[in-house]
Design a protein around this motif. Structure first.
Motif, PDB file in Angstrom:
ATOM      1  N   MET A  12       0.801  -1.219   0.000  1.00 51.70           N
ATOM      2  CA  MET A  12       0.000   0.000   0.000  1.00 51.70           C
ATOM      3  C   MET A  12       0.837   1.274   0.000  1.00 51.70           C
ATOM      4  O   MET A  12       0.317   2.363  -0.269  1.00 51.70           O
ATOM      5  N   GLY A  13       2.116   1.156   0.341  1.00 50.36           N
ATOM      6  CA  GLY A  13       2.965   2.330   0.425  1.00 50.36           C
ATOM      7  C   GLY A  13       2.603   3.225   1.597  1.00 50.36           C
ATOM      8  O   GLY A  13       2.594   4.457   1.480  1.00 50.36           O
ATOM      9  N   ILE A  14       2.303   2.613   2.751  1.00 43.86           N
ATOM     10  CA  ILE A  14       1.886   3.359   3.941  1.00 43.86           C
ATOM     11  C   ILE A  14       2.745   2.943   5.132  1.00 43.86           C
ATOM     12  O   ILE A  14       3.265   1.834   5.172  1.00 43.86           O
ATOM     13  N   PRO A  15       2.902   3.833   6.134  1.00 51.72           N
ATOM     14  CA  PRO A  15       3.700   3.489   7.305  1.00 51.72           C
ATOM     15  C   PRO A  15       2.919   2.789   8.412  1.00 51.72           C
ATOM     16  O   PRO A  15       3.508   2.139   9.271  1.00 51.72           O
ATOM     17  N   THR A  16       1.607   2.932   8.413  1.00 53.55           N
ATOM     18  CA  THR A  16       0.769   2.428   9.502  1.00 53.55           C
ATOM     19  C   THR A  16      -0.159   1.340   8.981  1.00 53.55           C
ATOM     20  O   THR A  16      -0.971   1.603   8.085  1.00 53.55           O
ATOM     21  N   PRO A  17      -0.108   0.124   9.526  1.00 56.15           N
ATOM     22  CA  PRO A  17      -0.905  -0.994   8.996  1.00 56.15           C
ATOM     23  C   PRO A  17      -2.350  -0.973   9.488  1.00 56.15           C
ATOM     24  O   PRO A  17      -2.855  -1.933  10.070  1.00 56.15           O
ATOM     25  N   GLY A  39      -1.376   8.410   7.118  1.00 54.20           N
ATOM     26  CA  GLY A  39      -0.471   7.273   7.036  1.00 54.20           C
ATOM     27  C   GLY A  39      -1.135   5.916   7.089  1.00 54.20           C
ATOM     28  O   GLY A  39      -0.464   4.888   6.992  1.00 54.20           O
ATOM     29  N   ALA A  40      -2.453   5.891   7.252  1.00 54.52           N
ATOM     30  CA  ALA A  40      -3.210   4.634   7.202  1.00 54.52           C
ATOM     31  C   ALA A  40      -3.820   4.518   5.805  1.00 54.52           C
ATOM     32  O   ALA A  40      -3.323   5.111   4.845  1.00 54.52           O
ATOM     33  N   PHE A  41      -4.908   3.744   5.674  1.00 54.52           N
ATOM     34  CA  PHE A  41      -5.600   3.649   4.390  1.00 54.52           C
ATOM     35  C   PHE A  41      -7.094   3.741   4.637  1.00 54.52           C
ATOM     36  O   PHE A  41      -7.639   2.994   5.452  1.00 54.52           O
ATOM     37  N   GLY A  42      -7.745   4.675   3.939  1.00 51.74           N
ATOM     38  CA  GLY A  42      -9.158   4.925   4.174  1.00 51.74           C
ATOM     39  C   GLY A  42     -10.066   4.444   3.058  1.00 51.74           C
ATOM     40  O   GLY A  42      -9.694   4.484   1.879  1.00 51.74           O
ATOM     41  N   PHE A  43     -11.262   4.013   3.457  1.00 48.28           N
ATOM     42  CA  PHE A  43     -12.287   3.578   2.511  1.00 48.28           C
ATOM     43  C   PHE A  43     -13.524   4.457   2.614  1.00 48.28           C
ATOM     44  O   PHE A  43     -13.920   4.879   3.708  1.00 48.28           O
ATOM     45  N   ILE A  44     -14.155   4.691   1.479  1.00 53.81           N
ATOM     46  CA  ILE A  44     -15.510   5.226   1.415  1.00 53.81           C
ATOM     47  C   ILE A  44     -16.466   4.039   1.441  1.00 53.81           C
ATOM     48  O   ILE A  44     -16.251   3.048   0.734  1.00 53.81           O
ATOM     49  N   GLY A  45     -17.517   4.120   2.265  1.00 51.02           N
ATOM     50  CA  GLY A  45     -18.533   3.078   2.280  1.00 51.02           C
ATOM     51  C   GLY A  45     -19.621   3.403   1.268  1.00 51.02           C
ATOM     52  O   GLY A  45     -20.491   4.230   1.538  1.00 51.02           O
ATOM     53  N   ALA A  46     -19.572   2.760   0.087  1.00 51.43           N
ATOM     54  CA  ALA A  46     -20.542   3.085  -0.962  1.00 51.43           C
ATOM     55  C   ALA A  46     -21.938   2.613  -0.588  1.00 51.43           C
ATOM     56  O   ALA A  46     -22.932   3.252  -0.936  1.00 51.43           O
ATOM     57  N   TRP A 326      -2.729   8.805  14.205  1.00 48.86           N
ATOM     58  CA  TRP A 326      -1.444   9.086  14.852  1.00 48.86           C
ATOM     59  C   TRP A 326      -1.384   8.477  16.255  1.00 48.86           C
ATOM     60  O   TRP A 326      -0.355   7.961  16.668  1.00 48.86           O
ATOM     61  N   GLU A 327      -2.492   8.535  16.983  1.00 45.90           N
ATOM     62  CA  GLU A 327      -2.534   7.942  18.321  1.00 45.90           C
ATOM     63  C   GLU A 327      -2.397   6.430  18.253  1.00 45.90           C
ATOM     64  O   GLU A 327      -1.657   5.816  19.039  1.00 45.90           O
ATOM     65  N   LEU A 328      -3.117   5.803  17.324  1.00 40.16           N
ATOM     66  CA  LEU A 328      -3.017   4.359  17.151  1.00 40.16           C
ATOM     67  C   LEU A 328      -1.586   3.949  16.809  1.00 40.16           C
ATOM     68  O   LEU A 328      -1.061   2.959  17.350  1.00 40.16           O
ATOM     69  N   HIS A 329      -0.964   4.702  15.928  1.00 36.50           N
ATOM     70  CA  HIS A 329       0.397   4.364  15.507  1.00 36.50           C
ATOM     71  C   HIS A 329       1.367   4.466  16.680  1.00 36.50           C
ATOM     72  O   HIS A 329       2.183   3.555  16.902  1.00 36.50           O
TER      73      HIS A 329
END
Length: 345
Positions: A12-17, A39-46, A326-329
């Motif tokens: 994904m090319g991201i620092p936070t899983p 730094g995470a990955f976000g989804f839209i809920g269609a 950021w807090e989760l990371h």
């Protein structure tokens, strides 16, 4: 920021899983964009959106990420399989909106013919004449489903969804800590990254799943409680006030609102209230629906729908999506350091 380096973060090319789940009626373009920007990955809920509605949310995400119309969008769009199957010709339009916007990923869930839509996404990419692969995320709740996804559909990312998960899932899904090792046991060495979902709220949860062998996690309830979530103030206050015994698996809300096309074996985890009690007590469904409609219009906390996972008690405030990531990371890195300190050399 320290980075996690594994199959998922590299892909994904991201620092936070961490993935912000696609939640119908809750996660739009702003939430998805801010999750990815952090730094995470976000989804839209269609979910129940029209093609126009999906495009509006994608445009919001593109604007917030300061991307041109031709840039790849580093977010995903999540679809309900049964919604696509109701009208296949309309389904093509719904999928094409996301694909033509060059989203990074598509999430497909809860359908009787998921393979059809995976094949369509693959065909679209192959025939588009562009150098772009749309990644397929697929939630599974059993070893058999995992094997089909890996060998028959060759999905790019598997999501093990345990019974603790908020929103819809398989009624007989095992707890996450049972499901994950079972799936890992059949996952080929070169198989897709495995993510975990279900009742996860903290960086400690993420660290524990990483040490168990997953490549990342998917969080839903934690992102419901953000400023960017579509949930209204009443719903967010209900989440903040909820405790570990507040949620229940039920089809009561689907009965109340008339969304009954889910595949067999699906129900949803939500905060227990009088809508659930009325269904459990055998109140006539038409009366339940009348009360539901009034409650929805009036914001009546005693009856409205609030999806939530079992980890809801651990979240006590509404934050921005970026602050949550950021807090989760930071917490995740702290707990991973504690784990590494246990190893004697």
């Amino acid at each position: 920021m320290s980075k996690i380096h594994n199959a998922f973060t590299v892909l994904m090319g991201i620092p936070t899983p961490v993935v912000a789940a696609p939640m119908a009626g809750a996660s739009g373009g702003a939430l998805a964009a801010q999750a990815s920007a952090a730094g995470a990955f976000g989804f839209i809920g269609a979910g129940y959106l029209t093609s126009t509605g999906i495009q509006e949310e994608l445009s919001i995400a593109r604007a917030q990420l300061h991307l041109s119309e031709t840039d790849t969008l580093p977010i995903g769009v999540g679809y309900l399989g049964w919604q696509l199957e109701k009208d296949p010709s309309s389904a093509i339009d719904l999928l094409n909106v996301a694909l033509s916007n060059r989203v990074r990923a598509i999430w497909l869930a809860f359908g009787n013919n998921i393979g059809r839509w995976i094949e369509y996404v693959r065909s679209y990419d192959a025939s588009s004449g562009r150098n772009h692969k749309t990644l397929i995320f697929l939630p599974i709740s059993s070893v058999d489903a995992a094997l089909t996804a890996i060998h028959d559909w060759k999905v790019d990312i598997l999501v093990a969804q345990g019974s603790e998960s908020g929103g819809h899932g398989y009624r007989v899904a095992p707890p996450l800590l049972t499901l994950v090792p079972a799936v890992l046991a059949v996952l080929p060495k070169e198989g897709p990254p495995l993510l975990a979902a279900g009742g996860l709220s903290t960086g400690g949860h993420i660290a524990s799943l990483l040490t168990l062998g997953t490549s990342g996690v998917v969080l839903g309830t934690r992102f419901l409680m953000t400023k960017e979530s579509f949930y209204n103030e009443v719903q967010k206050k209900m989440l903040v006030a909820a405790n570990a015994s507040s949620t229940v698996r039920t089809m009561s809300f689907d009965l109340a609102r008339g969304t009954l096309d889910w595949p067999e074996g699906i129900d949803g985890r939500a905060i227990y209230n009088r809508t659930v009690k009325d269904i459990d007590d055998g109140v006539d469904v038409e009366i339940v629906r009348e009360n539901w409609d009034k409650a929805r219009q009036n914001g009546d906390a005693d009856r409205i729908l609030v999806w939530a996972g079992t980890g809801v008690e651990l979240i006590t405030e509404i934050q921005s999506t970026q602050d949550v990531v950021w807090e989760l990371h930071a917490d995740m890195m702290k707990y991973l350091s504690l784990v590494s300190a246990l190893i004697a050399t």
